[in-house]
Design a protein around this motif. Structure first.
Motif, PDB file in Angstrom:
ATOM      1  N   THR A  35       1.169  -1.049   0.240  1.00 26.02           N
ATOM      2  CA  THR A  35      -0.171  -0.071  -0.134  1.00 26.02           C
ATOM      3  C   THR A  35       0.821   1.079  -0.348  1.00 26.02           C
ATOM      4  O   THR A  35       2.313   1.300  -0.538  1.00 26.02           O
ATOM      5  CB  THR A  35      -0.858  -0.650   1.400  1.00 26.02           C
ATOM      6  N   GLU A  36       0.378   2.517  -0.228  1.00 24.92           N
ATOM      7  CA  GLU A  36       0.945   3.837  -0.308  1.00 24.92           C
ATOM      8  C   GLU A  36       1.504   3.750   1.479  1.00 24.92           C
ATOM      9  O   GLU A  36       2.931   5.223   1.518  1.00 24.92           O
ATOM     10  CB  GLU A  36       0.482   4.654  -0.554  1.00 24.92           C
ATOM     11  N   THR A  37       1.531   2.867   2.597  1.00 25.36           N
ATOM     12  CA  THR A  37       1.600   3.525   3.433  1.00 25.36           C
ATOM     13  C   THR A  37       2.877   2.658   3.895  1.00 25.36           C
ATOM     14  O   THR A  37       3.682   2.804   4.064  1.00 25.36           O
ATOM     15  CB  THR A  37       0.854   3.260   5.271  1.00 25.36           C
ATOM     16  N   TYR A  39       3.430  -2.240   3.542  1.00 23.93           N
ATOM     17  CA  TYR A  39       2.505  -3.767   3.280  1.00 23.93           C
ATOM     18  C   TYR A  39       1.795  -4.196   4.371  1.00 23.93           C
ATOM     19  O   TYR A  39       2.362  -4.015   5.857  1.00 23.93           O
ATOM     20  CB  TYR A  39       4.261  -4.427   3.216  1.00 23.93           C
ATOM     21  N   HIS A  69      -9.202  -2.836   3.972  1.00 19.35           N
ATOM     22  CA  HIS A  69      -9.354  -2.173   2.697  1.00 19.35           C
ATOM     23  C   HIS A  69     -10.477  -2.132   1.880  1.00 19.35           C
ATOM     24  O   HIS A  69     -10.602  -3.233   0.822  1.00 19.35           O
ATOM     25  CB  HIS A  69      -7.546  -2.339   2.385  1.00 19.35           C
ATOM     26  N   PRO A 125      -6.954   1.912   0.282  1.00 16.52           N
ATOM     27  CA  PRO A 125      -5.950   2.623  -0.295  1.00 16.52           C
ATOM     28  C   PRO A 125      -5.319   3.126  -1.900  1.00 16.52           C
ATOM     29  O   PRO A 125      -6.293   3.171  -2.956  1.00 16.52           O
ATOM     30  CB  PRO A 125      -4.590   1.375  -0.100  1.00 16.52           C
ATOM     31  N   HIS A 127      -2.258   2.994  -3.357  1.00 18.92           N
ATOM     32  CA  HIS A 127      -1.418   2.263  -4.028  1.00 18.92           C
ATOM     33  C   HIS A 127      -2.480   1.538  -4.977  1.00 18.92           C
ATOM     34  O   HIS A 127      -3.044   0.721  -4.943  1.00 18.92           O
ATOM     35  CB  HIS A 127      -0.549   1.402  -3.092  1.00 18.92           C
ATOM     36  N   ALA A 130      -2.845  -2.121  -4.363  1.00 19.67           N
ATOM     37  CA  ALA A 130      -3.437  -2.710  -3.633  1.00 19.67           C
ATOM     38  C   ALA A 130      -5.173  -2.538  -4.151  1.00 19.67           C
ATOM     39  O   ALA A 130      -5.610  -2.840  -3.680  1.00 19.67           O
ATOM     40  CB  ALA A 130      -3.167  -1.491  -2.523  1.00 19.67           C
ATOM     41  N   GLN A 131      -4.887  -1.533  -4.872  1.00 18.88           N
ATOM     42  CA  GLN A 131      -6.976  -1.076  -5.647  1.00 18.88           C
ATOM     43  C   GLN A 131      -6.940  -2.235  -6.267  1.00 18.88           C
ATOM     44  O   GLN A 131      -8.156  -3.115  -6.879  1.00 18.88           O
ATOM     45  CB  GLN A 131      -6.616  -0.046  -6.462  1.00 18.88           C
ATOM     46  N   CYS A 177       7.453   1.782   0.046  1.00 23.29           N
ATOM     47  CA  CYS A 177       5.441   2.832  -0.528  1.00 23.29           C
ATOM     48  C   CYS A 177       6.790   4.027  -0.120  1.00 23.29           C
ATOM     49  O   CYS A 177       7.034   4.572   0.858  1.00 23.29           O
ATOM     50  CB  CYS A 177       5.621   2.268   1.637  1.00 23.29           C
ATOM     51  N   GLU A 182       2.355   4.040   8.967  1.00 25.94           N
ATOM     52  CA  GLU A 182       0.152   3.176   8.836  1.00 25.94           C
ATOM     53  C   GLU A 182      -0.481   5.002   8.523  1.00 25.94           C
ATOM     54  O   GLU A 182       0.300   5.924   8.838  1.00 25.94           O
ATOM     55  CB  GLU A 182      -0.177   3.021   9.675  1.00 25.94           C
ATOM     56  N   SER A 183      -1.733   4.396   8.110  1.00 30.13           N
ATOM     57  CA  SER A 183      -2.417   5.869   7.323  1.00 30.13           C
ATOM     58  C   SER A 183      -2.798   6.339   9.394  1.00 30.13           C
ATOM     59  O   SER A 183      -2.943   6.085  10.291  1.00 30.13           O
ATOM     60  CB  SER A 183      -3.695   4.578   7.042  1.00 30.13           C
TER      61      SER A 183
END
Length: 367
Positions: A35-37, A39, A69, A125, A127, A130-131, A177, A182-183
């Motif tokens: 993810t962007e944050t 894994y 997610h 997410p 990323h 992930a999407q 990342c 994290e988010s």
């Protein structure tokens, strides 16, 4: 178990390469993905046995809830009992992105992801891998960070493999990342807006988005992200020692460069840096710090630096990777430079405090 690493270009992800991992998820297996944050270690959220496998593999306490997610705001809404102007404002402003919204879930939701709570956390997410994986599964993915519980979160496929090799069928490796922590977790329950975990979206950004829509709601930050020993955590990262390397973590404090260097000099003179210390410092103090260490005859040490420009962002992005690198080098102690609490600095300092919690009687949350 033989863990297969699927390497994929995050800029031009190949759906065909992700199909085996998506099929494994639909069979009830767990998969590590970017993810962007950080894994994540994912399972289909409505499959209780698969979600329990996440807890088992990570060694995660059962009362520590997971984040789901999802692929869109439309699908995100379906988890919650109600959806109001505050939820719409925050989701529209920060989704997809490093933002998690916690609200009361619908009565028909029964999954270990909630850890028995009346609330659920959901995010979208940003990323592309992930999407795409979520779309291929056709289901939301429950996913904490893809590390053994308590260890630094993985910010690369190699980090995830370090902890999960032989424990999961697939690790999807799309490189480092972007955010590195994290988010942000926001709780909107019973008319109270609370920051439960600082992350990739700052408190200032949250309030700015709300105010732009005429929503003048106070954001509770003081002590919101703490859970008493007798209370279950309302969100990940609230209760247990988290993000911690094997080495002891210390914070090199000071409001100015000079104050930080003074603490370093004093600690070196007192011989308390550790038998094999490591340092995570900005480029702004690197040269003088090296001079101090060499002058105090600190012979064996490791050093990783981050850029001075937007230091809070650079420090957060590289923190977990630095922790893991220092552990691989066998360092005894890690001295990480304090940053201001502005923007990503709040998330950075939160992670440092959590990582060093074992060495301190109390843990303040000054974000």
């Amino acid at each position: 178990m033989n863990t297969r690493v699927i390497r994929i270009d995050p800029l031009v992800p190949d759906a065909a390469a992700l199909i085996p991992a998506a099929q494994a998820l639909r069979r009830g297996e767990i998969v590590a993905f970017p993810t962007e944050t950080v894994y994540g270690l994912g399972a289909v959220w409505r499959d209780p046995e698969a979600v329990r496998e996440i807890f088992r593999v990570k060694g995660r306490p059962q009362d520590n809830p997971l984040i789901v997610h999802e692929a869109s705001i439309g699908r995100m809404r379906q988890y919650f009992r109600s959806w109001d102007s505050v939820a719409e404002c925050l989701a529209s402003a920060f989704c997809p992105g490093p933002f998690t919204l916690i609200m009361e879930h619908k009565e028909n939701i029964d999954s270990p992801v909630t850890a028995g709570l009346a609330t659920i956390g959901v995010r979208i997410p940003a990323h592309p891998v992930a999407q795409m994986l979520i779309e291929l599964c056709g289901e939301g993915l429950a996913a904490p960070s893809a590390n053994l519980s308590g260890r630094p979160s993985p910010t690369s496929g190699a980090d995830a493999l370090e902890d999960l090799d032989g424990k999961v069928p697939y690790i999807i490796d799309a490189g480092p990342c972007e955010v590195g922590v994290e988010s942000t977790i926001i709780s909107w329950v019973d008319g109270k807006l609370e920051l439960l975990r600082p992350g990739g979206i700052s408190a200032e950004e949250i309030l700015k988005a709300l105010h732009s829509q005429g929503l003048n709601i106070p954001l509770i930050t003081e002590d919101a992200g703490r859970a008493a020993d007798h209370e279950p955590p309302r969100a990940p990262g609230m209760k247990y020692r988290h993000y911690a390397p094997q080495a002891r973590v210390h914070i090199l404090r000071g409001e100015t460069k000079e104050a930080k260097l003074e603490q370093l000099s004093r600690s070196a003179a007192e011989g308390i840096l550790g038998s094999r210390p490591a340092f995570y410092l900005s480029e702004a103090i690197r040269e003088k710090a090296m001079w101090i260490l060499e002058g105090q005859n600190v012979a064996a040490f490791e050093l990783i630096t981050f850029t001075t420009e937007q230091a809070h962002k650079a420090a957060a992005q590289g923190l977990f990777a630095a922790f893991r690198a220092f552990d691989r080098s066998g360092c005894s102690d890690i001295w990480a430079e304090e940053q201001s609490l502005q923007q990503l600095g709040a998330a950075y300092m939160n992670r440092l405090r959590k990582a060093s919690a074992q060495q301190h009687e109390s843990l303040r949350n000054d974000y």
